[in-house]
Enzyme design. Sequence first.
Site, PDB file in Angstrom:
ATOM      1  N   ARG A  19       4.190  -0.832  -7.966  1.00  0.00           N
ATOM      2  CA  ARG A  19       5.254  -1.180  -8.781  1.00  0.00           C
ATOM      3  C   ARG A  19       6.359  -0.236  -8.833  1.00  0.00           C
ATOM      4  O   ARG A  19       7.470  -0.742  -9.395  1.00  0.00           O
ATOM      5  CB  ARG A  19       4.886  -1.522 -10.332  1.00  0.00           C
ATOM      6  CG  ARG A  19       3.924  -2.676 -10.395  1.00  0.00           C
ATOM      7  CD  ARG A  19       3.681  -3.224 -11.708  1.00  0.00           C
ATOM      8  NE  ARG A  19       3.375  -4.472 -12.301  1.00  0.00           N
ATOM      9  CZ  ARG A  19       1.921  -5.043 -12.006  1.00  0.00           C
ATOM     10  NH1 ARG A  19       0.986  -4.021 -11.791  1.00  0.00           N
ATOM     11  NH2 ARG A  19       1.544  -6.086 -12.161  1.00  0.00           N
ATOM     12  N   LEU A  40       0.756  -1.073   0.156  1.00  0.00           N
ATOM     13  CA  LEU A  40      -0.026   0.074  -0.214  1.00  0.00           C
ATOM     14  C   LEU A  40       0.772   1.263   0.137  1.00  0.00           C
ATOM     15  O   LEU A  40       1.893   1.433   0.470  1.00  0.00           O
ATOM     16  CB  LEU A  40      -1.018  -0.025   1.359  1.00  0.00           C
ATOM     17  CG  LEU A  40      -1.531  -1.201   1.361  1.00  0.00           C
ATOM     18  CD1 LEU A  40      -2.910  -1.095   2.420  1.00  0.00           C
ATOM     19  CD2 LEU A  40      -2.560  -1.422  -0.036  1.00  0.00           C
ATOM     20  N   HIS A  89      -3.651   4.218  -2.102  1.00  0.00           N
ATOM     21  CA  HIS A  89      -4.361   3.378  -1.435  1.00  0.00           C
ATOM     22  C   HIS A  89      -5.283   4.004  -0.224  1.00  0.00           C
ATOM     23  O   HIS A  89      -6.346   4.014   0.020  1.00  0.00           O
ATOM     24  CB  HIS A  89      -3.894   2.112  -0.800  1.00  0.00           C
ATOM     25  CG  HIS A  89      -3.307   1.375  -2.014  1.00  0.00           C
ATOM     26  ND1 HIS A  89      -1.961   0.901  -2.269  1.00  0.00           N
ATOM     27  CD2 HIS A  89      -4.010   0.538  -3.069  1.00  0.00           C
ATOM     28  CE1 HIS A  89      -1.852   0.277  -3.315  1.00  0.00           C
ATOM     29  NE2 HIS A  89      -3.049   0.016  -3.935  1.00  0.00           N
TER      30      HIS A  89
END
Length: 273
Positions: free
Chosen positions: A179, A24, A28
């Site tokens: 990512r 997260l 988020h």
Amino acid sequence: MHAFSNGQLTENKSIGFVPTMGALHPGHISLIEKAKSENDVVVCSIFVNPTQFNDPKDLENYPRMPDADIALLKAAGCDLVFLPTPVEIYPDGAQLLDISFGFMEETMEGAFRTGHFKGVATVVNRLFEIVQPTTSYFGEKDFQQLAIIRKMASMLKHSTAIVGCPTLRESDGLAMSSRNLLLTPEQRKAAPLIYKAMEMAKEFIPHHSPAAVIELVKRYIQKSPYLSVQYFQLVNPETLEDITNWEEGTAVQGCIAVLTEGPRLIDNIRYTV
Ligand code: PAF
């Protein structure tokens, strides 16, 4: 999970739901905060869904840090974290939803990640069945995913409302993404070019055709040896059909995927013509 939700719904409490694959970041957390401001209870799921990865290496490398995630969720006031196992989500094996999203699942991400959206729709459908949310929150960074989820929810008559939330960016413009943790320092330094180029396109739009704008954006990004544009498309935000001529007063979504030698990065931007 199901029993918790049944209890809340019996008490007429609204359930805000944020499905995630973990690792997260503040993007988020902004979804959790929005869910919290609009609901009685907030549920977050963390599940790295195997059926949406077409590359086993990508699945294997996907960052996993549940302890840090749970600490962040606690601090943000999330009421319940749902961490299912694959067997709980897929008790009969990973059977994909048998529904077609047609062109919407074939264009852009769909053209390069075969079956990805079937996997996303399948897991989100399962999560909706289990969590029974009143309202579900998704980031607009995954623009095509959001369109597919809206379509799936409407086709399968899920009662949850679906809310898209703006992309959060680092101070240099890079869209926040789990990512990004996988970028090397050189790739990380180059990555803000992606948003910069899409922003710059605003200046090109009044004087160039859509095809020329696409080329200019691609060329600008590819000045970096660390970035290679897989696609940049200008599409209708509802149908995802490519725009070939500007129509005054309409909204156009620019959607991009960029390859690095490490992670693949996606982003998007709204233009008003
Ligand atoms: O956007 C994601 O993190 C995932 O695709 C989702 C929606 C949680 C489904 O696995």
